[in-house]
Each structure stands twice: as structure tokens, then as C-alpha cells.
Scaffold this active site. Structure first.
Site, mmCIF file in Angstrom:
data_model
loop_
_atom_site.group_PDB
_atom_site.id
_atom_site.type_symbol
_atom_site.label_atom_id
_atom_site.label_comp_id
_atom_site.label_asym_id
_atom_site.label_seq_id
_atom_site.Cartn_x
_atom_site.Cartn_y
_atom_site.Cartn_z
ATOM 1 N NE ARG A 235 -4.136 -1.847 1.893
ATOM 2 C CZ ARG A 235 -4.960 -2.333 2.801
ATOM 3 N NH1 ARG A 235 -4.726 -2.120 4.081
ATOM 4 N NH2 ARG A 235 -6.018 -3.013 2.442
ATOM 5 C CE LYS B 163 -20.952 -18.361 4.669
ATOM 6 N NZ LYS B 163 -20.920 -17.575 5.896
ATOM 7 N N GLY C 220 -10.636 -9.563 -1.780
ATOM 8 C CA GLY C 220 -9.578 -10.070 -0.931
ATOM 9 C C GLY C 220 -8.934 -11.380 -1.353
ATOM 10 N N GLY D 295 -13.556 -4.043 -0.068
ATOM 11 C CA GLY D 295 -14.920 -3.590 0.213
ATOM 12 C C GLY D 295 -15.370 -2.501 -0.754
HETATM 13 P P1 AMP Z 1 -14.952 -15.376 -0.342
HETATM 14 O O1 AMP Z 1 -14.325 -14.715 0.834
HETATM 15 O O2 AMP Z 1 -16.437 -15.460 -0.291
HETATM 16 O O3 AMP Z 1 -14.431 -14.823 -1.675
HETATM 17 O O4 AMP Z 1 -14.502 -16.896 -0.272
HETATM 18 C C1 AMP Z 1 -13.180 -17.293 -0.400
HETATM 19 C C2 AMP Z 1 -13.024 -18.634 0.226
HETATM 20 O O5 AMP Z 1 -13.884 -19.567 -0.387
HETATM 21 C C3 AMP Z 1 -11.641 -19.205 0.126
HETATM 22 O O6 AMP Z 1 -11.050 -19.214 1.389
HETATM 23 C C4 AMP Z 1 -11.852 -20.607 -0.397
HETATM 24 O O7 AMP Z 1 -11.134 -21.575 0.307
HETATM 25 C C5 AMP Z 1 -13.330 -20.840 -0.179
HETATM 26 N N1 AMP Z 1 -13.896 -21.801 -1.109
HETATM 27 C C6 AMP Z 1 -13.782 -21.850 -2.441
HETATM 28 N N2 AMP Z 1 -14.376 -22.927 -2.956
HETATM 29 C C7 AMP Z 1 -14.871 -23.626 -1.931
HETATM 30 C C8 AMP Z 1 -15.588 -24.860 -1.810
HETATM 31 N N3 AMP Z 1 -15.898 -25.586 -2.888
HETATM 32 N N4 AMP Z 1 -15.938 -25.270 -0.589
HETATM 33 C C9 AMP Z 1 -15.635 -24.541 0.500
HETATM 34 N N5 AMP Z 1 -14.966 -23.368 0.455
HETATM 35 C C10 AMP Z 1 -14.590 -22.918 -0.735
#
Ligand code: AMP
Length: 395
Positions: A35, A197, A353, A376
């Protein structure tokens, strides 16, 4: 959109909001200076003009004055990166700050103490913003990471510089890059949304359905869609209460002519572990006791075709649990496809992130067009929101 290139800073004091919220180790050493490096072009241009630079930032989440969160800790590193002494003011407003500012000569740099030692910063207090404003002649916002916050130093302060306010080069580049995806994009546009999610990405998905031709949905989100469509997902991660929403997204996509691509096969594991046994299975037929943790080979072939035909690509979120080697292949391959498309002339933007972490970890940083630094803030722009820190400069 006014940037620092529209101003001559000779003998002017530039008050720059930077994002020096860098990680420190237990001995207060900076462990990642990205940064600080990112702010250098803006600082260099102002110094080269013959202006003086006054930097303000937050660091961490202090409650009141707490020197554990002092920006004094980063002065040495900042001096190293910026190639000259960075002077430090132990307060960001008041007599001490004024004295430090008065001592600063053209060509010199001063860093003010953590803005968040004052609750007024996050409260967006007008008097506090006015005190900060009194320290400079021209206000420059170069902190994308906080552009979605209406804080005193990011937004409120701008009103005290009706004409003399502008974007720094970093923030300007962020806005420009996002606009290349959201506004003046070359078609076909593809968004890749991964991560864990649906719920955390839903507003983004809804907003960008209007702007893309293809949407690749991967990562843990996959299984909410697959289950909603009647597939058997075994023990894969799933948000049961979002199944209706998933079907609604698919319906909306059809209505808008957006093609949705979901993995057809996955690397399934018999445990969420780096030592798990794995097998490639049809995404709709995952056995009980097994969970999908990465995209399978057929899915990657499909994704490759879509990516290589795209002229604009947005990537947010990994395709699998890339933190474990066994389940990193999908994310790495996707990075390779995007790198190839970029080499062939597509514009590619990576942000959020975990995708930034993945891009760095696997060395794709220089192979994509732009890596966004503001998690964010970027998500809020993708959600279609107007960021207060940006609006305050354009106003
Ligand atoms: P996010 O913060 O929502 O972008 O999610 C990122 C996280 O999703 C990472 O730490 C990945 O390990 C997790 N992730 C990706 N694919 C899967 C999966 N099939 N099952 C569980 N976690 C996952």
C-alpha cells in the site's frame, strides 16, 4: 474526473489521504508494504512539481489514542520506499500538526499520526474535517480502500476545497479500471464469481447481470445452485436458505440474455483436509460423505472457452479451496486462461480479498490488466453504489 495531473503543485501543500493501513508484526515491522508502494507515483509527481506532501491515513482500529496503532511505526519503511526522510507529526490536528506542517518545505514529506485516534474521523465530523483541511492547499484522495466510507478525511473534508480537490493516480486508476468493466466495456464481458457464499455476492451478481454476457459461477457458491436445480451435492458447502435466490438469479439471467456457466464436474474430497482422498465426480452426483472443493477438468475446459472468447473479464473469488494444494488447480488454471486472454488483448480486472491473495500467490499479478486493492470499496462499486469518497471529489 480531475486528477493530480490537472494541478501544478509548485509551492503548494498537498494534503493526501492515503491508505497506509499496512500489516505489522509483533515488533511493529511492516510485513507487507504494497500500500505504501502504491501511493508512490502520486507522491513523486507532487514532489517533482515542487510541492510539499502531507500524508494522512488510518492504521488498524484503535479506540482512542493507542500508540500500538501509531503510524510512527511505519515511518522507517515509508522513508525507504519513498527514497527520502518522511517527517512525522505525533498528532493529526491541532498545534503540533500545524507546527509540523509549517516546518515542511517544498520537496519534503510529512506523515500525520493515525486519524482514527479521533472518533470524529469515522463519525465524519465536520469540525474535525475542517481542522484537517486547514493543513493543506490542495486535497488529494488516493485511498481507494476507504472510498466507500463517509469519514472526515475521505469525504467530508472535500467540501473545504471546492476547486482544489482531485484524485491521486492510484484512485484514478481504480475508478478507470472498474469503469472499463462496468461502463465502457468491450463485449463479450465475462464475470467470474467464486468464493464461498452466494449471500456475500448476491448484490454484486444482481447488479452485474445487466452488464455482462457471461457469468461463471464457481467455488462454494456452486452447490447452492446445483442443489436448487435438483442435484445431489453430498457434504458440499451449501446455503439452503438461498436456493430460491439461486433459481431467481438463473431466471433473471435468462431474461437478460446472460449465459450462466456452473461447474459440471468437481474434485470431491472425503474430508475438508489437505490429506483427504479425492475423486472427480459429476457435480450433480456427489456421493454422501464427499464434498466438492475445486472445479473439475470438464468445467475448466468449458470455462477456458468462455474466457478466451471474452474481451472484458472480471474475476472475483477463487474457484476452489486454493489454500490447499490439492484444490488449487481450478483457481490456477482460471488464472492461466485469464492471463492468455489478456495477452490476446482482453481487459482483465481482478479484485476482492481472496482473489488478490490467489493472484499474488500464483504469480498472476503482471499477467492481468489490473489488480484492485480495495476489497470492500470494489465490491460496493460492483454492487452499483456511488462511493461517497469518489462523489465528494466529483461534486
Ligand atoms: P470469499 O471470501 O467469499 O471470496 O470466499 C473465499 C473462500 O472460499 C476461500 O477461502 C476458499 O477456500 C473458499 N472456497 C472456495 N471454494 C470452496 C468450496 N468448494 N468449498 C468450500 N470453500 C470454498
Amino acid at each position: 474526473m480531475k486528477t493530480i495531473n490537472d494541478f501544478d503543485f509548485k509551492n503548494k501543500k498537498a494534503l493526501i489521504r492515503v491508505d497506509f493501513n499496512v500489516p505489522l508484526d509483533e515488533n511493529f515491522n511492516v510485513t507487507d508494504a504494497t500500500r505504501i508502494e502504491a501511493a508512490k507515483p502520486t507522491i513523486d509527481k507532487i514532489l517533482a512539481d515542487g510541492g510539499s506532501v502531507i500524508l494522512m491515513s488510518h492504521l488498524g482500529r484503535p479506540k482512542g489514542i493507542d500508540r500500538k496503532y501509531s503510524l510512527g511505526h511505519i515511518v522507517k519503511k515509508a522513508s525507504e520506499i519513498l527514497g527520502q526522510t518522511v517527517y512525522f507529526s505525533p498528532d493529526c490536528i491541532g498545534a503540533e500538526a500545524e507546527k509540523a506542517v509549517n516546518n515542511i518545505q517544498p520537496g519534503q514529506i510529512l506523515l500525520l499520526e493515525n486519524l482514527r485516534f479521533y472518533a470524529e474521523e469515522e463519525a465524519g465530523d465536520v469540525d474535525f474535517a475542517k481542522k484537517l483541511a486547514s493543513l493543506g492547499d490542495i486535497y488529494v484522495n488516493d485511498a481507494f480502500g476507504t472510498a466507500h466510507r463517509a469519514h472526515a478525511s475521505t469525504t467530508i473534508i472535500a467540501q473545504f476545497f471546492p476547486k482544489d480537490k482531485c484524485f491521486g493516480l492510484l484512485l484514478a486508476k481504480e475508478i478507470e479500471s472498474l469503469n472499463k468493466v462496468l461502463k465502457d466495456s468491450q463485449k463479450p464481458v465475462t464475470a467470474v464469481l467464486g468464493g464461498s457464499k452466494v449471500s456475500s455476492k448476491i448484490t454484486v451478481i444482481e447488479n452485474i447481470l445487466d452488464k455482462v454476457d457471461h457469468m461463471i459461477i464457481g467455488g462454494g457458491m456452486t452447490f447452492t445452485f446445483v442443489k436448487a436445480l435438483g442435484g445431489k451435492i453430498g457434504d458440499s458447502i451449501c446455503e439452503d436458505d438461498k436456493q430460491e435466490l439461486a433459481l431467481e438469479i438463473l431466471r433473471l439471467a435468462r431474461e437478460k440474455g446472460v449465459q450462466i456457466h456452473i461447474p459440471v464436474d468437481v474434485i470431491a474430497a472425503n474430508a475438508f483436509s489437505k490429506d483427504a482422498d479425492t475423486q472427480v465426480v459429476d457435480v450433480r452426483k456427489i456421493p454422501d460423505g464427499w464434498q466438492g472443493l475445486d472445479a473439475g477438468p470438464k468445467s475448466l475446459e468449458n470455462f477456458k472457452k468462455v474466457i478466451l472468447e471474452s474481451k472484458t473479464i472480471l474475476w472475483n473469488g477463487p474457484l476452489g479451496v486454493f489454500e490447499m494444494d490439492k484444490f488449487a488447480n481450478g483457481t490456477i488454471e482460471l488464472g492461466n486462461f485469464i492471463a492468455e486472454a489478456t495477452e490476446n488483448g482482453a481487459f482483465s480486472l481482478v479484485g476482492g480479498g481472496d482473489s488478490v491473495a490467489a493472484v499474488k500467490q500464483f504469480g498472476f499479478e503482471d499477467k492481468v490488466s489490473y489488480v484492485s486493492t480495495g476489497g470492500g470499496a470494489m465490491l460496493e462499486m460492483l454492487e452499483g453504489k456511488i462511493l461517497p469518497g469518489i462523489a465528494a471529489i466529483l461534486d
